[in-house]
Every structure is written in structure tokens, then in C-alpha cells.
Design a protein around this motif. Structure first.
Motif, PDB file in Angstrom:
ATOM      1  N   ARG A 117       0.840  -1.201   0.000  1.00  0.00           N
ATOM      2  CA  ARG A 117       0.000   0.000   0.000  1.00  0.00           C
ATOM      3  C   ARG A 117       0.878   1.255   0.000  1.00  0.00           C
ATOM      4  O   ARG A 117       1.914   1.291   0.640  1.00  0.00           O
ATOM      5  CB  ARG A 117      -0.918   0.028   1.221  1.00  0.00           C
ATOM      6  CG  ARG A 117      -1.946  -1.088   1.241  1.00  0.00           C
ATOM      7  CD  ARG A 117      -2.796  -1.032   2.508  1.00  0.00           C
ATOM      8  NE  ARG A 117      -3.786  -2.102   2.562  1.00  0.00           N
ATOM      9  CZ  ARG A 117      -4.992  -2.053   2.035  1.00  0.00           C
ATOM     10  NH1 ARG A 117      -5.387  -0.959   1.378  1.00  0.00           N
ATOM     11  NH2 ARG A 117      -5.828  -3.078   2.118  1.00  0.00           N
ATOM     12  N   LYS A 118       0.348   2.305  -0.706  1.00  0.00           N
ATOM     13  CA  LYS A 118       1.004   3.597  -0.722  1.00  0.00           C
ATOM     14  C   LYS A 118      -0.023   4.631  -0.255  1.00  0.00           C
ATOM     15  O   LYS A 118      -1.055   4.816  -0.888  1.00  0.00           O
ATOM     16  CB  LYS A 118       1.495   3.935  -2.114  1.00  0.00           C
ATOM     17  CG  LYS A 118       2.226   5.269  -2.194  1.00  0.00           C
ATOM     18  CD  LYS A 118       2.675   5.557  -3.612  1.00  0.00           C
ATOM     19  CE  LYS A 118       3.390   6.882  -3.692  1.00  0.00           C
ATOM     20  NZ  LYS A 118       3.829   7.194  -5.063  1.00  0.00           N
ATOM     21  N   CYS A 119       0.235   5.336   0.854  1.00  0.00           N
ATOM     22  CA  CYS A 119      -0.739   6.248   1.463  1.00  0.00           C
ATOM     23  C   CYS A 119      -0.539   7.652   0.911  1.00  0.00           C
ATOM     24  O   CYS A 119       0.591   8.116   0.685  1.00  0.00           O
ATOM     25  CB  CYS A 119      -0.586   6.265   2.979  1.00  0.00           C
ATOM     26  SG  CYS A 119      -0.989   4.682   3.766  1.00  0.00           S
ATOM     27  N   ASN A 120      -1.662   8.391   0.734  1.00  0.00           N
ATOM     28  CA  ASN A 120      -1.685   9.769   0.249  1.00  0.00           C
ATOM     29  C   ASN A 120      -2.408  10.640   1.283  1.00  0.00           C
ATOM     30  O   ASN A 120      -3.247  10.174   2.070  1.00  0.00           O
ATOM     31  CB  ASN A 120      -2.405   9.864  -1.091  1.00  0.00           C
ATOM     32  CG  ASN A 120      -1.748   8.991  -2.155  1.00  0.00           C
ATOM     33  OD1 ASN A 120      -0.535   9.037  -2.347  1.00  0.00           O
ATOM     34  ND2 ASN A 120      -2.557   8.176  -2.821  1.00  0.00           N
ATOM     35  N   VAL A 121      -2.142  11.989   1.274  1.00  0.00           N
ATOM     36  CA  VAL A 121      -2.784  12.905   2.220  1.00  0.00           C
ATOM     37  C   VAL A 121      -4.247  13.110   1.872  1.00  0.00           C
ATOM     38  O   VAL A 121      -5.063  13.447   2.739  1.00  0.00           O
ATOM     39  CB  VAL A 121      -2.045  14.251   2.270  1.00  0.00           C
ATOM     40  CG1 VAL A 121      -0.637  14.080   2.850  1.00  0.00           C
ATOM     41  CG2 VAL A 121      -1.988  14.890   0.897  1.00  0.00           C
ATOM     42  N   PHE A 143      -4.276  20.981  -0.854  1.00  0.00           N
ATOM     43  CA  PHE A 143      -3.741  22.343  -0.815  1.00  0.00           C
ATOM     44  C   PHE A 143      -3.522  22.705   0.642  1.00  0.00           C
ATOM     45  O   PHE A 143      -4.459  22.662   1.466  1.00  0.00           O
ATOM     46  CB  PHE A 143      -4.709  23.328  -1.479  1.00  0.00           C
ATOM     47  CG  PHE A 143      -4.200  24.744  -1.489  1.00  0.00           C
ATOM     48  CD1 PHE A 143      -3.198  25.122  -2.376  1.00  0.00           C
ATOM     49  CD2 PHE A 143      -4.689  25.692  -0.592  1.00  0.00           C
ATOM     50  CE1 PHE A 143      -2.728  26.421  -2.381  1.00  0.00           C
ATOM     51  CE2 PHE A 143      -4.200  26.992  -0.602  1.00  0.00           C
ATOM     52  CZ  PHE A 143      -3.224  27.361  -1.493  1.00  0.00           C
ATOM     53  N   GLN A 144      -2.284  23.090   0.930  1.00  0.00           N
ATOM     54  CA  GLN A 144      -1.873  23.355   2.307  1.00  0.00           C
ATOM     55  C   GLN A 144      -2.229  22.138   3.180  1.00  0.00           C
ATOM     56  O   GLN A 144      -1.721  21.049   2.942  1.00  0.00           O
ATOM     57  CB  GLN A 144      -2.520  24.663   2.792  1.00  0.00           C
ATOM     58  CG  GLN A 144      -2.006  25.908   2.036  1.00  0.00           C
ATOM     59  CD  GLN A 144      -2.631  27.196   2.508  1.00  0.00           C
ATOM     60  OE1 GLN A 144      -3.632  27.189   3.221  1.00  0.00           O
ATOM     61  NE2 GLN A 144      -2.061  28.332   2.106  1.00  0.00           N
ATOM     62  N   SER A 145      -3.055  22.253   4.165  1.00  0.00           N
ATOM     63  CA  SER A 145      -3.368  21.119   5.050  1.00  0.00           C
ATOM     64  C   SER A 145      -4.789  20.605   4.813  1.00  0.00           C
ATOM     65  O   SER A 145      -5.349  19.916   5.670  1.00  0.00           O
ATOM     66  CB  SER A 145      -3.222  21.534   6.521  1.00  0.00           C
ATOM     67  OG  SER A 145      -4.100  22.606   6.833  1.00  0.00           O
ATOM     68  N   ASP A 146      -5.383  20.922   3.653  1.00  0.00           N
ATOM     69  CA  ASP A 146      -6.755  20.521   3.367  1.00  0.00           C
ATOM     70  C   ASP A 146      -6.841  19.813   2.022  1.00  0.00           C
ATOM     71  O   ASP A 146      -5.905  19.860   1.196  1.00  0.00           O
ATOM     72  CB  ASP A 146      -7.674  21.754   3.350  1.00  0.00           C
ATOM     73  CG  ASP A 146      -7.697  22.486   4.687  1.00  0.00           C
ATOM     74  OD1 ASP A 146      -8.007  21.830   5.704  1.00  0.00           O
ATOM     75  OD2 ASP A 146      -7.394  23.702   4.723  1.00  0.00           O
ATOM     76  N   CYS A 147      -7.999  19.162   1.838  1.00  0.00           N
ATOM     77  CA  CYS A 147      -8.285  18.477   0.583  1.00  0.00           C
ATOM     78  C   CYS A 147      -9.562  19.078  -0.011  1.00  0.00           C
ATOM     79  O   CYS A 147     -10.527  19.351   0.736  1.00  0.00           O
ATOM     80  CB  CYS A 147      -8.470  16.982   0.803  1.00  0.00           C
ATOM     81  SG  CYS A 147      -7.001  16.140   1.472  1.00  0.00           S
ATOM     82  N   LEU A 175      -4.982  14.128   5.409  1.00  0.00           N
ATOM     83  CA  LEU A 175      -4.425  13.120   6.296  1.00  0.00           C
ATOM     84  C   LEU A 175      -2.979  13.466   6.636  1.00  0.00           C
ATOM     85  O   LEU A 175      -2.207  13.876   5.778  1.00  0.00           O
ATOM     86  CB  LEU A 175      -4.477  11.749   5.621  1.00  0.00           C
ATOM     87  CG  LEU A 175      -3.983  10.554   6.443  1.00  0.00           C
ATOM     88  CD1 LEU A 175      -4.863  10.327   7.658  1.00  0.00           C
ATOM     89  CD2 LEU A 175      -3.942   9.316   5.552  1.00  0.00           C
ATOM     90  N   THR A 176      -2.645  13.349   7.920  1.00  0.00           N
ATOM     91  CA  THR A 176      -1.275  13.603   8.354  1.00  0.00           C
ATOM     92  C   THR A 176      -0.486  12.327   8.311  1.00  0.00           C
ATOM     93  O   THR A 176      -0.840  11.354   8.990  1.00  0.00           O
ATOM     94  CB  THR A 176      -1.263  14.198   9.771  1.00  0.00           C
ATOM     95  OG1 THR A 176      -2.037  15.394   9.797  1.00  0.00           O
ATOM     96  CG2 THR A 176       0.158  14.503  10.212  1.00  0.00           C
TER      97      THR A 176
END
Length: 358
Positions: A227-231, A239-243, A356-357
Motif C-alpha cells: 500500500r502507498k498512502c496519500n494525504v 492544498f496546504q493542510s486541506d483536501c 491526512l497527516t
């Protein structure tokens, strides 16, 4: 009654002085008679002697009668004196009795005067007490009238309270019935909550698995399925800390502001809230305008005469929308700006949620 006479049983009795004067008069007459007799005895004439003897005999008879008269007078005087003494004694006794009775009457009068004074004082005291009693009676009458009014008010209050008590009892019975129904519903809800908790736990497990699959998809090209995780999950722009999810719906599938927000909340997100100029430039100046849509709903609308974001904050950058806030208006993002339109229009929409962090 005269000074020299005493009337007793319609008989007039003379006093001792009058009796003495009468006795003296009789003695004076007797002496004159004796003087005349001596004068006749000194006459030398024989005839005169005879006459003297006859006169002497007659004088003896007269003297005898005089002595009898004197005796009778003396006896009368003694009798009169006895009667007078008896009368005086009786009068003295009567006078003494009268004095005794007078003294007794005086004592009785003194006693009666003292009793009268005491009775007068007692009468005055009783009159004062009577006035006090009248005043007390008047006050008590007023007090009784007041108490009667108070009792009447209390009776009305008691009647009202009794009625309220009956109503409360009825309500209590209704509440007890409702309580029993609520207890039954509580039991049913407890069972439902238990069932929902089980379902929720199962859903959380499912969502966790879905989140893993959405943010960390398996690599289909590799045999070991790493598995490869994405934010952001697939289809969301970071964008910045949001999706951000850009919903370029065709006109038949476009939604009102409320419909668009419902779509976002179904994706565990909400309509986009813009916090600064950088984020505003990202939302209004991106290249998705080439898709053909001219406006996208964002999380800004008029509430209570003010522009508010869906997270409850007021719009601080008033230059972003120059239109006066009017109820029923919502904001859309157009090319390089925000615009106020009716919330009932149908447009595309932009959803936003935290990234996601990793």
C-alpha cells in the motif's frame, strides 16, 4: 312640747314649781284664817264668844276638811309625781332609746356613706371597665371581621388549591402513565442503542477499512499488494493542510446551496471555507474553470443580516463580496472573485476537509 307642761294621754300635768306655788297659796290662806280666828277670840262680847264657839266648831270642821283636802291633794300630788316620774322615766328611756337609735342610725349612715362611696368607686370602675369592654368588643368585632375576610380568602385559596391538587393528581397520573410509556420506550431505545452500537462498531471497522483503502490503496501492479498512502483520497486535490473536491456536475445534476452542502456532508466534509487570500486565489484562480462551469457553491451565506461561513465565523474580508447581505443569498466562487446569488440557484460545488497527516 312647752317647757312647763308635759302632755301624756290627753292629760295636762303641772310641773313641780307650779305644785309648790299652789301649796304656798294654801298655807297663806290657812294662816289668814288662823289670824281671823285669833281676832275673834280676843272680843269680850259674850255673843261674840258664842259665835266664836260656833265658828270655832265650824272652823274645826273646815280644818278637818282642809286636812282631808290637803291629804287628798298630797296623795294626788304624790300620784301625779309618780305618774310624772313614770312618764319621765319612760320619756328618758325613749330618749335614750332614741339617742341609741340615733347613734345607731348615725353609725349606720356613716357605714352606708362609706358603702355608698365604695359603691360609687366600684360603679365608676365598672363604668370604666364597661367602656374598656365596649372598646375591646369593637376591636374584637373588627378583628373578627378581618379574620372572617381572611378565612374567606383562605377558603377560596384552599378551594383553588384543592382544585389544583386534583388537577395535579390527574397530571401526576398522566405523567405516571407517560413515565411507564417512556420507560418502555427507554427500554426499546436501550435495545436499539445496543443494536446501533454493535452496528456502529461494525461500521467503524468498515469505515476504517474504507479509509485505509481510500488513503492507502493497494498497488495493483505489484504481486505483494503493498500500500502507498496519500494525504487526500483519490479524486481530492491537496492544498496546504486541506483536501478539496471540485464537483463539475452537468446542469441536470447541479444542486442548490443546501443540496450541495448535503452532498459534501455525505462525504465527511462541508462546503469550502476560505480563510485567507492565498486560499481564495486557489479557489477562484485554478484551472478547473475550463470544465465549462461558471460558478461553484462555497460555504458562505447570509444569516441574520450578516455573511457567515458554515463553521459559524463571520466574513472578515468585506472586500471579497461588495453586495449588501440579504437573507436568502449565498456565495459562489467565480473566476477570480466571490459573488452573491440566490441560494435556490443550481451550480457546481466545492467540498473541503482536512488532509491526512502522514
Amino acid at each position: 312640747m312647752a317647757e312647763d307642761e308635759v302632755n301624756y294621754a290627753s292629760v295636762v300635768f303641772k310641773s313641780n314649781q307650779q305644785q309648790r306655788s299652789e301649796v304656798k297659796k294654801e298655807e297663806t290662806v290657812y294662816d289668814e284664817v288662823k289670824v281671823q280666828n285669833k281676832a275673834t277670840e280676843q272680843t269680850p262680847d259674850t255673843n261674840a264668844s258664842a259665835e266664836f264657839l260656833s265658828d270655832k266648831k265650824s272652823n274645826r270642821g273646815c280644818r278637818h276638811y282642809q286636812q282631808l283636802a290637803c291629804c287628798l291633794g298630797t296623795l294626788c300630788i304624790i300620784l301625779v309625781l309618780g305618774i310624772i316620774a313614770v312618764v319621765v322615766y319612760n320619756v328618758t328611756l325613749i330618749h335614750e332609746n332614741d339617742e341609741t337609735e340615733l347613734n345607731q342610725l348615725k353609725e349606720n349612715q356613716t357605714t352606708l356613706n362609706a358603702v355608698n362611696r365604695n359603691l360609687t368607686k366600684l360603679n365608676n370602675k365598672l363604668s370604666s371597665d364597661n367602656e374598656d369592654l365596649k372598646r375591646n368588643q369593637t376591636e374584637l368585632t373588627l378583628h373578627i371581621n378581618n379574620l372572617t375576610q381572611v378565612v374567606t380568602v383562605f377558603e377560596k385559596e384552599v378551594t383553588n388549591l384543592t382544585e389544583e391538587n386534583r388537577n395535579l393528581q390527574k397530571k401526576n397520573e398522566e405523567l405516571e402513565t407517560q413515565n411507564e410509556e417512556l420507560e418502555t420506550e427507554k427500554k426499546n431505545l436501550t435495545d436499539q442503542i445496543r443494536n446501533l452500537t454493535t452496528s456502529w462498531n461494525e461500521l467503524n471497522v468498515s469505515r476504517a477499512q474504507w479509509s485505509i483503502d481510500a488513503y492507502c490503496p493497494k498497488d495493483k501492479d505489484k504481486i505483494n499488494n503493498n500500500r502507498k498512502c496519500n494525504v487526500c483520497q483519490d479524486g481530492w486535490l491537496p492544498f496546504q493542510s486541506d483536501c478539496y473536491a471540485i464537483n463539475n456536475a452537468d446542469p441536470p445534476e447541479q444542486k442548490t446551496w443546501e443540496g450541495a452542502r448535503g452532498n459534501c456532508t455525505g462525504k465527511s466534509s462541508d462546503l469550502a471555507v476560505v480563510n485567507n487570500e492565498t486560499e481564495k486565489n486557489f479557489v477562484t484562480g485554478n484551472n478547473w474553470w475550463n470544465s465549462g462551469n461558471s460558478a461553484y457553491w462555497i460555504g458562505l451565506r447570509v444569516e441574520g443580516g450578516n455573511w457567515k461561513w458554515v463553521d459559524g465565523r463571520n466574513l472578515t474580508y468585506t472586500s471579497w463580496i461588495t453586495t449588501s447581505p440579504t437573507d436568502g443569498q449565498c456565495a459562489v466562487s467565480v473566476k477570480n472573485e466571490f459573488k452573491s446569488v440566490s441560494c435556490d440557484e443550481k451550480n457546481g460545488w466545492i467540498c473541503k476537509k482536512k488532509a491526512l497527516t502522514l
